[in-house]
Design a protein around this motif. Structure first.
Motif, PDB file in Angstrom:
ATOM      1  N   ALA A 127       7.280   1.534 -16.080  1.00 22.15           N
ATOM      2  CA  ALA A 127       7.981   2.824 -16.083  1.00 22.15           C
ATOM      3  C   ALA A 127       8.759   3.018 -14.785  1.00 22.15           C
ATOM      4  N   LEU A 128       8.097   2.776 -13.653  1.00 23.81           N
ATOM      5  CA  LEU A 128       8.787   2.936 -12.369  1.00 23.81           C
ATOM      6  C   LEU A 128      10.018   2.055 -12.319  1.00 23.81           C
ATOM      7  N   PHE A 129       9.821   0.803 -12.735  1.00 23.23           N
ATOM      8  CA  PHE A 129      10.921  -0.150 -12.631  1.00 23.23           C
ATOM      9  C   PHE A 129      12.067   0.236 -13.552  1.00 23.23           C
ATOM     10  N   VAL A 144      11.213   1.446   2.978  1.00 22.46           N
ATOM     11  CA  VAL A 144      10.067   1.956   2.225  1.00 22.46           C
ATOM     12  C   VAL A 144       9.199   2.896   3.075  1.00 22.46           C
ATOM     13  N   PRO A 145       8.754   2.476   4.256  1.00 25.13           N
ATOM     14  CA  PRO A 145       7.944   3.418   5.047  1.00 25.13           C
ATOM     15  C   PRO A 145       8.729   4.669   5.424  1.00 25.13           C
ATOM     16  N   VAL A 146      10.005   4.483   5.724  1.00 32.61           N
ATOM     17  CA  VAL A 146      10.829   5.623   6.117  1.00 32.61           C
ATOM     18  C   VAL A 146      10.933   6.626   4.968  1.00 32.61           C
ATOM     19  N   LEU A 147      11.165   6.117   3.760  1.00 29.46           N
ATOM     20  CA  LEU A 147      11.306   7.009   2.612  1.00 29.46           C
ATOM     21  C   LEU A 147      10.001   7.721   2.278  1.00 29.46           C
ATOM     22  N   PHE A 148       8.886   7.026   2.461  1.00 27.08           N
ATOM     23  CA  PHE A 148       7.609   7.698   2.218  1.00 27.08           C
ATOM     24  C   PHE A 148       7.486   8.891   3.154  1.00 27.08           C
ATOM     25  N   LEU A 149       8.001   8.735   4.352  1.00 25.93           N
ATOM     26  CA  LEU A 149       7.928   9.850   5.279  1.00 25.93           C
ATOM     27  C   LEU A 149       8.817  10.979   4.836  1.00 25.93           C
ATOM     28  N   PHE A 150      10.080  10.635   4.425  1.00 22.13           N
ATOM     29  CA  PHE A 150      10.852  11.809   4.115  1.00 22.13           C
ATOM     30  C   PHE A 150      10.930  12.279   2.689  1.00 22.13           C
ATOM     31  N   LEU A 151      10.544  11.509   1.789  1.00 20.29           N
ATOM     32  CA  LEU A 151      10.483  12.027   0.418  1.00 20.29           C
ATOM     33  C   LEU A 151       9.047  12.276  -0.038  1.00 20.29           C
ATOM     34  N   GLY A 152       8.102  11.981   0.837  1.00 20.23           N
ATOM     35  CA  GLY A 152       6.714  12.153   0.427  1.00 20.23           C
ATOM     36  C   GLY A 152       6.208  10.905  -0.264  1.00 20.23           C
ATOM     37  N   ILE A 187       7.144  -3.712  -6.544  1.00 21.59           N
ATOM     38  CA  ILE A 187       5.817  -4.221  -6.194  1.00 21.59           C
ATOM     39  C   ILE A 187       5.453  -3.827  -4.762  1.00 21.59           C
ATOM     40  N   LEU A 188       6.416  -3.956  -3.863  1.00 17.37           N
ATOM     41  CA  LEU A 188       6.159  -3.567  -2.473  1.00 17.37           C
ATOM     42  C   LEU A 188       5.830  -2.079  -2.377  1.00 17.37           C
ATOM     43  N   ALA A 189       6.625  -1.258  -3.079  1.00 19.48           N
ATOM     44  CA  ALA A 189       6.407   0.183  -3.012  1.00 19.48           C
ATOM     45  C   ALA A 189       5.010   0.525  -3.531  1.00 19.48           C
ATOM     46  N   GLU A 190       4.601  -0.138  -4.596  1.00 19.22           N
ATOM     47  CA  GLU A 190       3.258   0.124  -5.124  1.00 19.22           C
ATOM     48  C   GLU A 190       2.179  -0.289  -4.132  1.00 19.22           C
ATOM     49  N   MET A 191       2.434  -1.398  -3.444  1.00 22.05           N
ATOM     50  CA  MET A 191       1.449  -1.845  -2.459  1.00 22.05           C
ATOM     51  C   MET A 191       1.312  -0.828  -1.336  1.00 22.05           C
ATOM     52  N   LEU A 192       2.435  -0.273  -0.912  1.00 22.86           N
ATOM     53  CA  LEU A 192       2.390   0.642   0.218  1.00 22.86           C
ATOM     54  C   LEU A 192       2.030   2.061  -0.199  1.00 22.86           C
ATOM     55  N   GLY A 231       1.270  -3.966  -8.329  1.00 19.35           N
ATOM     56  CA  GLY A 231       1.305  -4.281  -6.906  1.00 19.35           C
ATOM     57  C   GLY A 231       0.076  -3.731  -6.201  1.00 19.35           C
ATOM     58  N   PHE A 232      -0.268  -2.502  -6.537  1.00 18.21           N
ATOM     59  CA  PHE A 232      -1.445  -1.874  -5.939  1.00 18.21           C
ATOM     60  C   PHE A 232      -2.718  -2.622  -6.319  1.00 18.21           C
ATOM     61  N   ARG A 233      -2.831  -2.991  -7.613  1.00 18.63           N
ATOM     62  CA  ARG A 233      -4.030  -3.728  -8.064  1.00 18.63           C
ATOM     63  C   ARG A 233      -4.214  -5.016  -7.268  1.00 18.63           C
ATOM     64  N   ILE A 234      -3.129  -5.756  -7.117  1.00 21.05           N
ATOM     65  CA  ILE A 234      -3.234  -7.050  -6.441  1.00 21.05           C
ATOM     66  C   ILE A 234      -3.760  -6.871  -5.020  1.00 21.05           C
ATOM     67  N   LEU A 235      -3.181  -5.926  -4.302  1.00 20.56           N
ATOM     68  CA  LEU A 235      -3.596  -5.713  -2.919  1.00 20.56           C
ATOM     69  C   LEU A 235      -5.036  -5.174  -2.858  1.00 20.56           C
ATOM     70  N   ASP A 236      -5.321  -4.250  -3.755  1.00 20.10           N
ATOM     71  CA  ASP A 236      -6.639  -3.625  -3.787  1.00 20.10           C
ATOM     72  C   ASP A 236      -7.734  -4.665  -4.046  1.00 20.10           C
ATOM     73  N   LEU A 237      -7.470  -5.566  -4.991  1.00 13.36           N
ATOM     74  CA  LEU A 237      -8.469  -6.582  -5.327  1.00 13.36           C
ATOM     75  C   LEU A 237      -8.607  -7.609  -4.217  1.00 13.36           C
ATOM     76  N   GLN A 238      -7.501  -7.897  -3.548  1.00 10.40           N
ATOM     77  CA  GLN A 238      -7.610  -8.825  -2.426  1.00 10.40           C
ATOM     78  C   GLN A 238      -8.477  -8.209  -1.334  1.00 10.40           C
ATOM     79  N   ARG A 239      -8.287  -6.910  -1.092  1.00 13.56           N
ATOM     80  CA  ARG A 239      -9.079  -6.264  -0.041  1.00 13.56           C
ATOM     81  C   ARG A 239     -10.553  -6.199  -0.395  1.00 13.56           C
ATOM     82  N   ALA A 240     -10.851  -6.179  -1.710  1.00 12.77           N
ATOM     83  CA  ALA A 240     -12.250  -6.172  -2.125  1.00 12.77           C
ATOM     84  C   ALA A 240     -12.757  -7.592  -2.348  1.00 12.77           C
TER      85      ALA A 240
END
Lengths: 311, 256, 272
Positions: B67-69, B113-121, B197-202, B209-218
Motif C-alpha cells: 500500500a505504501l509503495f 528520511v530522518p529529516v522528513l520524519f522530523l518535519f512531517l512526523g 524498505i528504508l523508511a519502514e526500517m527507520l 522492512g520493519f520485520r526484517i530489521l526487527d527479527l534481526q535484532r531479536a
C-alpha cells in the motif's frame, strides 16, 4: 543466492581483514553509543588508562542502533556496548555472548515516561487506548514500560506501542501522534523544560530500581582467545570507573561528556550522574529474564549465571 | 530482450542454476559447513515461509508495504508526468520550476528520511512522501526529455489544425513520449522500493522492512530470511508486472 | 535508454551580461520561488510558527554550513562516504559491464547465471543489510558490498540489453576480416554498447550515493549517513541540515561531472 554472496563476501573479508586486523595486536575495537553512561570508558581513554595497559581502544560509535551484537557476530567488534535484553535474546538464540562489565546505576533516574501536560496521564491505567513511543520494539525500553504500566494499574494489551527514535519523540508528542514516550536523559531534560510537556514517572524506579540495562559484552570465543587482553581492558575500565565516581558533579566530567556526546555543555550540566555498579548483578539480570519470558521474548530458557564473565 | 526469453524458453534450463545453488547451500548446511544460526538452510527458511503464509501472518506487513509503495509510486508517476509535460511545453513553468527541481533532484533521498520524519512526523504521510520524492525525479526528467525530443512537425501539425492544448497533450504528446516516460518509471520502480524498505526500517511501525530489521535484532535469523524471500517475491512480481504493462502499452519496444 | 539526464535542451538563449533578469532568463521566477520558500522557512522559525527543536532558521543552517568549511566533521564524513561510494561503484560497474557483455555473448553463461541474477535483482538493497551485518560486520566490507550490489544491476541490465542490440552485420564483418575475438569485443562490441553502458552507469551513480548513505545510517560509525543520525541525538539540527546541503551539492557535482565525461568520451551518444 546467499551462497554466491557469501563467496564474494569471504573474498572481500580476506582482502580486508588481513591487513586491518593483524597490524596492531593490542588494539580492541569497541562498539559504543555516544551516551553519557559511557563516560568511564571515555575517561579511561582520555587519561591514558588503557594505554598504560598496552591497549589501543578503537571506538566505533553507532547512534542508537542495536547493531552491537550483530557487529560482534560479524567480526567487526571485539567488545560491544549493548543492553541486557539484546544479550539475553542473543544467548537464547544460540549466540554465545558474555557480559563483561556493567555501567552507572543511573538508569533508574535518567529514563522517564513523558507526556503532554494537562492530559491527566499519571499512571499506566491512564494509558488505556493510548499510544506510547518506545525506541525499539520488543527491547529493553519496551519491556520495562509494559511492566510499569502493569504495576501502576494498567494493561499493556490496551496500549499501542510505536517505535520512534529518541530524537523524534518530543515532536511526535507535540504533534499528537503519540500520547506518551519512554525517553532517555538528554531528552528528558528537554521535556522537563518544555511548557507543553511533563515528566510522568521514572519507570525503572518503580519496576526494578537496581536494573542494569546496559553492559559491555564480547563473544565467548573472543574472550577465550584473548583472556589477557580482556583482563587488561577490565582493569583499565575499572580505573575509568573510579575516575568517574570521583568526578561526579565536577567540571572535568561535564566537559568530557560534552566532548564525546557532542551535546552543548549547558545540557550536560543538567544531567544526573550516578556511581558505577561494581559488577554485573545476576539477580538483576534474572529479573530481566523473567520479564522477558512473561512477554514471550524468550523461547528458550537462559542460565543467566553462565552469561556473566568471571575473571 | 530475446536473449532473456531464450534462457527461459525451456523452463528446465532456467531453473538449473538456481537449483544447483540451492542444493549446494542446503547440503553445506546439512553437513555443518555453515553456522546454522547465521545462515539457515533453504529448507528451514522455506518452512518458516510456509508457516508465515499458513497462519496468515505474512499478509498484514505485505499489504502494508504494498500500500505504501503503490500510493507513493502512483503519486510520483502522476506528478512526474504532469510536471515533466508542463515544463517541456511551457517556458514560464520551465523557468519557475527548473531551479527548484535542480536543487532537490541530486539529494540522495535516503538522507532526507530522518529529516522528513522530523518535519512531517512519524506517520505514513512521511513514508509516502519519501517514496514520492525518490520516484518522482526519474519520471519527471525522462518525461521532460521525451516530450522535448518529439518531432516538432508533429506539434506544428497539431497547431495548424487548431487542436486544443489539452487535447494536444493527451492525444499527441503523451502517447508519443510514452516509451521515455515508461523508461523513467522503470528506474523509479527500483528506487521507490529501496526507499519504502528504508523508511519502514527507520519508522518502525510495520511493513516488510520493519520485520526484517526487527527479527534481526531479536536474532530470529530464520524468520528474517523468510521475510527476505517474501521481499524477493514482491520485488520480482512488481518488475514482472511492469514488464507486462510496458509490453502491452509499447509493443514496438525492444524490437529495435 | 538515457533516463537520468538533465533538464537541459531547453532554449536557454545565451544572453549578454546585463540585468539579472536577462541573465537568468526564464529562471528568474524559479529563483524567486526558492527565495520565497527559504524566506518563509526563516520567518516561520524565527517567529515560532513552527515550534520544534528540529526547525532551525535557514540563516543558522547556512552559518553552520559555512563554519564547516574551515575543516569540520561534515567534510570529513562526506569524504568517507564518497570514498565508499566510489569504491563500491567501481566494483559494481566493472562487474556489471563484464558480466553484461559476457552473458550477452555467451549462451552457456547466460543459462548459468541469468536466472540467478534475475532472482537477486529485485531485492531492495536496504533489506540485505541486516543479514549481511552478521557475515561482514559493520565496516567498509559491508558498505562497499551493498553499494556494489546496488550499482551492479542497472549497469548489468543496460550493458546486457545494449549488447543484444549490436548490429550482427558488424560482428559478421569483423569475423570476415578475421579479427580476433578480443579485438572484436574491444573495437566493435564495446563502442557500440557504450551509450547503453553509460546510461546504466548514470543511473548507478545516484543509487551508489543513496545506498552509501543508507548503509551508514543503518550500520554506521562514520560517514555522512551516520553524521545525520548522530546530529539528531546531539540536538544539532542546523548541522544535520547543513550536511544534507553538502550532500545535495555533491550529488549535483557528480551528475555534472558525469555529463561532461560522457560528452567527451562518447561523442556518438544519443545519435543512435
Amino acid at each position: 543466492m546467499f551462497v554466491v554472496a557469501r563467496g564474494i563476501v569471504c573474498a572481500l573479508l580476506i582482502v580486508c581483514s588481513v591487513p586491518c586486523r593483524a597490524a596492531e595486536p593490542a588494539t580492541l575495537r569497541v562498539s559504543v553509543i555516544p551516551t553519557s553512561v559511557l563516560a568511564p570508558l571515555y575517561a579511561g581513554i582520555k587519561y591514558g588508562y588503557f594505554k598504560e595497559e598496552g591497549l589501543n581502544i578503537d571506538l566505533a560509535p553507532t547512534a542508537g542502533g542495536a547493531i552491537g551484537i550483530p557487529g560482534l557476530v560479524g567480526g567487526s567488534y571485539d567488545i560491544a556496548f549493548s543492553n541486557n535484553v539484546s544479550a539475553l535474546s542473543a544467548v537464547a538464540q544460540g549466540i554465545d555472548v558474555q557480559l563483561l562489565a556493567p555501567f552507572p546505576e543511573g538508569a533508574a533516574d535518567e529514563t522517564a515516561v513523558i507526556a503532554r501536560k494537562g492530559e491527566g496521564i499519571k499512571t499506566g491505567r491512564d494509558l488505556a487506548g493510548k499510544t506510547v513511543a518506545v525506541n525499539t520494539n520488543r527491547n529493553v525500553i519496551w519491556l520495562y514500560v509494559r511492566e510499569w504500566i502493569r504495576k501502576t494499574g494498567g494493561d499493556p494489551a490496551q496500549v499501542t506501542f510505536r517505535e520512534v527514535a529518541f530524537p523524534q519523540m518530543i515532536d511526535a508528542l507535540k504533534q499528537k501522534q503519540i500520547d506518551a514516550a519512554f525517553q532517555i536523559n538528554v531528552f528528558v531534560i528537554a521535556a522537563g523544560k518544555d511548557p507543553a510537556l511533563e515528566i510522568v514517572s521514572f519507570p525503572y524506579r518503580e519496576v526494578q530500581p537496581k536494573v542494569q540495562p546496559s553492559q559491555f559484552l564480547a563473544t565467548r570465543k573472543f574472550i577465550e582467545g584473548n583472556k589477557d587482553k580482556v583482563a587488561r581492558f577490565l582493569k583499565a575500565l575499572k580505573r575509568g570507573n573510579e575516575w568517574f565516581d570521583a568526578h561526579i558533579g565536577k567540571d572535568e566530567l561535564f566537559s568530557l561528556v560534552a566532548e564525546f556526546t557532542k551535546l552543548p555543555e549547558a545540557v550536560v550540566r543538567e544531567m544526573k550522574f550516578q556511581p558505577v555498579a561494581k559488577k554485573v548483578d545476576a539477580d538483576e539480570l534474572e529479573k530481566t529474564r523473567d520479564l522477558m519470558k512473561r512477554e514471550g521474548l524468550l523461547k528458550a530458557d537462559v542460565d543467566v549465571k553462565k552469561m556473566i564473565y568471571a575473571e | 530482450m530475446s536473449q532473456r526469453s531464450e534462457v527461459y524458453r525451456t523452463s528446465l534450463l532456467g531453473l538449473l542454476s538456481p537449483a544447483i545453488v540451492l542444493s549446494v547451500w542446503e547440503s553445506a548446511g546439512a553437513l555443518g559447513w555453515i553456522n546454522p544460526i547465521l545462515l539457515p538452510r533453504p529448507s528451514q527458511i522455506v518452512w518458516s515461509l510456509v508457516e508465515l503464509v499458513a497462519d496468515g501472518a505474512v499478509f498484514p506487513p505485505l499489504l502494508y508495504t504494498i500500500a505504501l509503495f503503490v500510493v507513493g509510486y502512483a503519486i510520483a508517476s502522476i506528478l512526474g508526468i504532469a510536471i515533466g509535460v508542463a515544463m517541456a511545453t511551457s517556458e514560464t513553468l520551465y523557468g519557475l520550476l527548473e531551479p527548484l527541481v535542480e536543487i532537490l533532484r541530486p539529494i540522495p533521498k535516503s538522507a532526507l528520511v530522518p529529516v522528513l520524519f522530523l518535519f512531517l512526523g512519524i506517520g505514513k504521510t512521511t513514508m509516502i512522501t519519501v517514496v514520492v520524492l525518490a520516484a518522482v525525479f526519474p519520471v519527471l526528467i525522462s518525461t521532460f526529455q521525451g516530450v522535448r525530443g518529439l518531432d516538432p512537425v508533429l506539434l506544428e501539425t497539431a497547431r495548424t489544425f487548431q487542436v486544443s492544448r489539452m487535447r494536444t497533450i493527451f492525444s499527441i504528446i503523451l502517447p508519443a513520449s510514452l516509451p521515455m516516460i515508461l523508461a523513467g518509471m522503470r528506474v523509479a520502480l527500483g528506487l521507490g522500493l529501496v526507499l519504502v524498505i528504508l523508511a519502514e526500517m527507520l519508522a518502525g511501525e510495520d511493513g516488510i522492512g520493519f520485520r526484517i530489521l526487527d527479527l534481526q535484532r531479536a536474532f530470529q535469523i530464520r524468520e528474517m530470511f523468510a521475510w527476505i524471500f517474501v521481499l524477493v517475491a514482491l520485488g520480482g512480481g512488481l518488475m514482472m508486472l511492469f514488464d507486462l504493462i510496458e509490453r502491452t502499452l509499447v509493443p514496438w519496444r525492444g524490437k529495435t | 535508454m538515457s533516463v537520468v539526464g538533465t533538464l537541459e535542451g531547453a532554449s536557454s538563449k545565451p544572453s549578454a551580461a546585463g540585468s539579472i533578469r536577462r541573465r537568468l532568463g526564464p529562471r528568474l521566477y524559479g529563483v524567486l520561488l526558492i527565495a520565497a520558500i527559504l524566506l518563509f522557512w526563516e520567518v516561520s522559525s524565527r517567529l515560532g510558527w513552527i515550534v520544534s527543536a528540529y526547525w532551525p532558521p535557514v540563516t543558522k543552517i547556512l552559518w553552520a554550513a559555512i563554519s564547516q568549511l574551515g575543516g569540520g566533521d561534515i567534510l570529513v564524513s562526506l569524504a568517507a562516504t564518497l570514498r565508499r561510494a566510489l569504491t563500491g561503484y567501481a566494483i559494481g560497474s566493472v562487474l556489471g559491464i563484464a558480466l553484461g557483455i559476457l552473458l550477452g555473448k555467451s549462451k552457456v553463461l547466460r543459462i548459468a547465471l541469468l536466472p540467478l541474477i534475475e532472482i537477486v535483482r529485485p531485492i531492495p538493497t536496504p533489506a540485505v543489510i541486516p543479514p549481511l551485518i552478521l557475515f561482514l560486520g559493520v565496516d567498509d566490507a559491508l558498505k562497499i558490498f551493498a553499494i556494489s550490489l546496488a550499482t551492479f544491476f542497472p549497469v548489468f541490465t543496460n550493458t546486457f540489453a545494449g549488447v543484444a542490440t549490436v548490429d550482427d552485420t558488424l560482428i559478421q564483418t569483423a569475423r570476415t576480416f578475421r579479427t580476433s575475438w578480443a579485438r572484436t569485443l574491444l573495437r566493435v562490441v564495446l563502442p557500440a554498447t557504450l551509450p547503453a553502458i553509460a546510461a546504466g552507469l548514470r543511473t548507478a551513480t545516484s543509487l551508489a550515493l543513496v545506498v552509501a548513505v543508507v548503509s551508514e545510517m543503518v550500520a554506521g560509525s562514520s560517514g555522512i549517513g551516520y553524521y545525520l543520525v548522530e546530529m539528531q541525538y546531539a540536538l544539532r539540527p542546523d548541522l544535520m541540515y547543513a550536511a544534507v546541503m553538502y550532500l545535495a551539492i555533491t550529488g549535483y557535482a557528480v551528475n555534472r561531472l558525469f555529463l561532461v565525461l560522457e560528452a567527451r568520451l562518447i561523442p556518438w551518444m544519443g545519435k543512435t
